[in-house]
Structures are given as structure tokens and as C-alpha cells.
Design a protein around this motif. Sequence first.
Motif, short mmCIF file in Angstrom:
data_model
loop_
_atom_site.label_atom_id
_atom_site.label_comp_id
_atom_site.label_asym_id
_atom_site.label_seq_id
_atom_site.Cartn_x
_atom_site.Cartn_y
_atom_site.Cartn_z
N UNK A 150 1.05 13.49 11.08
CA UNK A 150 0.40 14.80 11.16
C UNK A 150 0.56 15.43 12.54
N UNK A 155 -10.80 4.90 17.06
CA UNK A 155 -10.83 6.35 16.82
C UNK A 155 -12.12 6.96 17.35
N UNK A 164 0.84 -1.21 0.00
CA UNK A 164 0.00 0.00 0.00
C UNK A 164 0.87 1.26 0.00
N UNK A 194 1.03 4.10 -3.16
CA UNK A 194 0.68 5.51 -2.96
C UNK A 194 1.91 6.42 -2.99
N UNK A 234 -1.81 2.00 8.17
CA UNK A 234 -1.39 3.13 7.33
C UNK A 234 -2.05 4.43 7.82
N UNK A 235 -3.33 4.38 8.12
CA UNK A 235 -4.03 5.56 8.65
C UNK A 235 -3.40 6.03 9.96
N UNK A 270 -5.66 -6.58 3.74
CA UNK A 270 -5.84 -5.25 3.12
C UNK A 270 -6.44 -4.27 4.11
N UNK A 271 -7.48 -4.69 4.84
CA UNK A 271 -8.15 -3.75 5.74
C UNK A 271 -7.34 -3.54 7.03
N UNK A 299 -4.94 6.98 2.18
CA UNK A 299 -4.12 5.77 2.16
C UNK A 299 -4.21 5.04 0.83
N UNK A 317 -0.17 7.88 9.37
CA UNK A 317 -0.42 9.26 8.91
C UNK A 317 -0.88 10.15 10.05
N UNK A 318 -1.65 9.60 10.97
CA UNK A 318 -2.11 10.41 12.11
C UNK A 318 -0.93 10.84 12.97
N UNK A 326 -10.82 -1.93 -1.08
CA UNK A 326 -10.46 -2.75 0.08
C UNK A 326 -11.68 -3.25 0.85
N UNK A 352 -9.29 -2.08 10.08
CA UNK A 352 -9.30 -0.66 9.75
C UNK A 352 -10.61 0.06 10.01
N UNK A 353 -11.64 -0.63 10.48
CA UNK A 353 -12.89 0.07 10.80
C UNK A 353 -12.62 1.11 11.89
N UNK A 354 -13.29 2.26 11.81
CA UNK A 354 -12.98 3.35 12.75
C UNK A 354 -13.60 3.13 14.12
N UNK A 402 -4.64 -1.12 6.01
CA UNK A 402 -5.26 0.20 5.90
C UNK A 402 -5.32 0.90 7.26
#
Lengths: 365, 365
Positions: free
Chosen positions: A360, A156, A19, A23, A352-353, A345-346, B164, A356-357, B330, A151-153, A349
Motif C-alpha cells: 500500500x 504497529x 495463506x 486468499x 502477510x499484514x 498461523x499467527x 489477510x 500488504x502495508x 487463527x 501477529x498481535x499489533x 498473519x
Amino acid sequence: MVTVGIVGVGLVGSELLAQLQATSSKLIKIVALTNSKRMVVSDSYTEISLADWKNKLAGSTTEANISHLVQYLSKSPEHSIIIDCTSSDHIASQYPSWLSAGLSIVTPNKKGFSGSLSLYEQITSLSNNLPGSTPGKGKPLVYHESTVGAGLPILNTLTDLVKTGDKVQKVEGIFSGTLSYIFNNFSTLSANAEKKNFSDIVKVAKELGYTEPDPRDDLNGMDVARKVTICGRLAGLDLDLSTLAVENIVPQELQGVASADEFMSKLPQFDDHFQKLNDAAVQNGEVLRYVGVVDVQGSGSGVKLVRYPGSHPFASLQGSDNIIKFTTERFPNGIIIQGAGAGAAVTAFGIYSDILKIQERVQGF
Amino acid sequence: MVTVGIVGVGLVGSELLAQLQATSSKLIKIVALTNSKRMVVSDSYTEISLADWKNKLAGSTTEANISHLVQYLSKSPEHSIIIDCTSSDHIASQYPSWLSAGLSIVTPNKKGFSGSLSLYEQITSLSNNLPGSTPGKGKPLVYHESTVGAGLPILNTLTDLVKTGDKVQKVEGIFSGTLSYIFNNFSTLSANAEKKNFSDIVKVAKELGYTEPDPRDDLNGMDVARKVTICGRLAGLDLDLSTLAVENIVPQELQGVASADEFMSKLPQFDDHFQKLNDAAVQNGEVLRYVGVVDVQGSGSGVKLVRYPGSHPFASLQGSDNIIKFTTERFPNGIIIQGAGAGAAVTAFGIYSDILKIQERVQGF
């Protein structure tokens, strides 16, 4: 730009690298990789080629050594993140030392957050409370969205609710893709559904690769219990695996049999037992679902087989989806999040998220 | 610590202040407030008492002046955030100048993100691309989770998927609490449900305060169209309200009548029309739902009345919940997020979460 090292490059770690390659993120630089045998550590924090890492790792003559990897990352001129893509208890026990070395952590490994309460408390108190190893590099942070529902939120959302002062009353869900598949197929109110034996459904799930090599490792509820423990702790409860009420649905007579094969061959003897449970539910317009519950205000936290009326969102679940419901003061009717909660994959994901958090947060852009 | 000014202290703004007071956050300091008439701006960036702001504002002799408020915030020694709790087009048009002054923006106001594409592009290009007004204070950022589904994690999730590199194929949902309520009650497969006239349901929804003062402002689909535009733009489409296909379900004969009262009194004449649509669906085992669709790869983006089979998650929705489904590479079976998508408490929750995300990004802790 953050520098990143990955521990464990199996299915999930490889997918994460794929992934990242797809990207071509300019904010993330992979500088170290290790599996249980070999390790690749770049020179002077240059990027390891994402097109060629497999060959590099296979051809490496450097023995795996996580201490060296941690040391290398901690001296990076940039903020560094270590990704634990293993499911190892031993590796999770090293998180406090990684944080003390100034490294942020992202992981789908549940062990550090659902194991001993003292390890968990060490991790959370060190995360976000240490200066970076070098001034200006940012404090070490821990993100682990992929430990629950991939990867489900889920985490968070739970974190946002808690941080903003909502009163979380209940977290209830089907946290296991395996058990979702098994009960969605076994227990349904649909008139068209073919009636199947419990053991046959488990057999198919095993053949499809949905279960652990020994399906008892799913049916004993411990994987769900870990996810309940993680959500419960985020919601402020001191849940502990050793005291959580977990309904092991492996028939008692089969809990001690030696092998997965023997278990599978004897499971049909218990089809009547499961069928009776299901008939009782269905005659009442209900279905069986194997759920995890965090009961913030009461004593109902645990993992159990529960009956739900046909109109309940858990009753109409399909495939192997996860579904999690948060009931709070601000959301008395609940927030529901549903989707694939397992698979490379998930899971990648979610990792990866999280990377990035952190990027940031430590760099602001 | 970030300094914050709030423009608009109606239901949502007041609730936000109440949530901040209840949690006594040490990371957020309210230093300015304005409604359309009066303004309170603190001295030297001291905190305005959250227990007493109503009296302070009512007793203020300072006339509302957003330019002064922006100027004050921009000179704060801390990173500053301005919260737009209005639904004003005019105020949204000022976002580029606020960003240029170094201020971050959090808002539930849909206008800046669903209006002219050039305003939207200005906002997104200025966000995250400007230096802070003072070096070291952090770059100005824009968060607007509450513009779609209030505090539900819709835009966060969509943003994570896009960032992502997942390929978002479709975003489909019931984005309006009002239209959710109306069709959940009007169109159901449940044998027990009492048969109701469309006009009677609209009447009850109006009495409960679920609709706009003139229910045609819900039934014309423009609110849903704005939310579709916001999601579509985040997913990479240049959607524009003026060209989006929007099915206005207000009968043509009633679109021009002068008053809401006249509309309500004449709506029963069209009950047969709606009943026929519903009967055709129900006879087919389907229900009617009023949905917004972002069709990333095709040309199906728009707002429309759609029939769903009884087994579809949209069919079993209850109350006035929103439900949004993302279909991606995904997640071929979709991520579904469901819950209350309107109301002061859940809207303020989304704003509060966004403020914390900016605080974490600009300050790292």
C-alpha cells in the motif's frame, strides 16, 4: 503488485504461502523461494505456483544462493520485498545490503533488531531513506511486526504512539508464550487449581512442544530480552542485550549441565526453591509472572520474575497468551493487547499484514 | 507533505492541532479550518500557524462554507486530507462528494459508517477506487480508526485480519466508556466493594462528565450499536441500525419522560430492578456487562446486557476502559485490546495516526 522472494520455507514460510494461496491475492506475486539447500527463481518475474511450490523446490537443481536471489529481486520491474523466515544472525547481517539493493524487508527474525546496535542503526537509517533501485518503484521499507508477539499489533501500536508524539513511559509484558504457560499454570490464586511442581509443568510444556528443545533457552530469558530490546529501541532507548538486566531463572547449578536431558532430570531437585517463591507471593494475594519491561524514563528495563496482585490483568492470563501493556502520557492507565503470540498461523498473519502495508505504501492503493 | 483541512475545532479538533504543534510534523500542513460559523483558509496553501489558529479563526470575517473549503483543498498541489471532527449526519452525507473531489478523509464521526448502508457503500467504493484529482497526487482514502475505541487499534487490527483472509467469527466488547464505568462499579465480585445503587452510579457518572447530557443517550445502547455496525460491516456483514437487536436498558416507564432532570429524579425508583439483575448474576459468580457483539456466522449480533464469569477479562475491567475481543480462525482464544476509548487526547491520537497512514500511502515515505 509487488514481487516477493522468501528465504526459509519451514513452518512459518510454508504457512505464509498457504495463506497467500487461500486468499489468491492479486497484489502479491511470489517469484523466488529458497531453503538452506535449494532455490527456485522464476523466469522473468512470473509467479511460482502456490499450489505446487513444494514439488518445484524439492525438484530444483539450483543451489541456494541468496546473493543471486537478491540480485534477481532487485531487477524486478515492480517493487520487491524479501521475506526472511529464518532466525539466522548471518542472514540478518545482510539486511543493509538488501536495502541498498532497493529491496524492502519483512521478517519475524529478531536478530537484526535486537543484535548489535550498529546493525540496527544501519537498518533503520537505510530503510525509508534510500531511493528505490529504479525510479518510481518506491523506497525500500522494513516491517517486522512478527518479531514481538507474532501477529498481535504490538509494534504497529508502539510505532503509532511514538510517531504522533505520545510520551511512552513503560512497555511491560509477558512476551513469551512458553513462560506464560509455565507461570499461568504454576502460580495462581484460584482455589480450585491443582498444586503442581514447577518441574512437572516444564516437563509437560516440553512434551507439548511449547519449549525450545532445551527449555533452558526459554528459562534463561534471552528470547524475552530480545523482544524487550526491540520495543525499547522503537521507544527511543539504546538497549543492548549485553547490558540488559536479565534474570535467568535456570538454577545456577543447572546452567552448566551438558544436555537438556540432564537438565530435565535434575530440575525436580529445585522444585522447593520455586515453590517457596510462589508460596511467598500467593500468601500475599499475588502471583509470579516472568515479564519484560521497557522503562523509558527510569533504569528498570529488563527481564525479571515479578509478583502481581490478583486483580492485575497479567494475573488472570490463561493458556500461553502474550499480554503487553503500554503506559503513556495519553494512556496513563495503559493500552493492553493480549492474544496468541507464537505459532505458525499467527506469525504468518503478521508477515502477510506487513507485506500488504508495504504494498500500500509503495503503490498507494 | 500532505495539505489538511479541519472541519470542527471543538475539543477533539483543538487537541489534534495541539498534538500537531507539539510534534512539529513536516509531513502535515494545516491550510484550512472551519467551525460552524467562521472559516480560515490560507493563501496559496501556506501553513496556518498552529500557535495562533484560535485568534485567526476568532478574528476571521470569512463565513463558514464547507464547499469552498473542499474546493480549495482539491486544488492543492499536494495530496489533501479533510478531517471531519464533527458528529454531524449532514456533514457525513457529503463524504462521497469530497472523495469525488479527490480528497482523503479522516474522521472520528461515526455517522458515515453506521448510518444508511447505501451511504456506507458509496464511501467504501469511492475510497481507494478513484484517481487523485491531479495525476500523481495519490488516490483518495478513508480512515476512521477513532470511530470505535478512539485511538485503540481496533479497526486497524480488524482490517488486517480481514485483508489477510482470517475468518473473523466474533467481535465482542465493551465499546462505551460510560457503560464500562457504570457496570464496573455496579457489578463486581470483589468482597471489598461498597454496594451502590444503580441510580447513584449514574448520577456520579453524569457529574464526572462521563455521560451524555441526558444519560439515556448512553443507556439506550445506540452509541454502542453504531460501533457494532461499523465493526460488523468491516467484517463483511450488512448490519443496519434499524434492524440490529439493541437492548435499551432505560426502564420503559422512563423512556418517554420529557427531560434529563426528570429521568434522573425518577431513576432511583428502578434501583430494585437493577439490583435484582445484579444479585442473580453475582450469586452465580458472574457480573453484568453491557456489550456489543458482532456474530459473523450466526444471528447473535446486537447490543445487550450479558453475564460473564469472574475469570473473564471483561469481568475484571476497571475505570472506564473499553475492551474488545476478536475471535477468529487463527486466534481461537481471541485477541483482546483494552484501554481508554474516549477523550480528546486518545481520539486525536487516532486521527493523527490515520493522517500519517494516508501520508505514507500516497507518498510512500
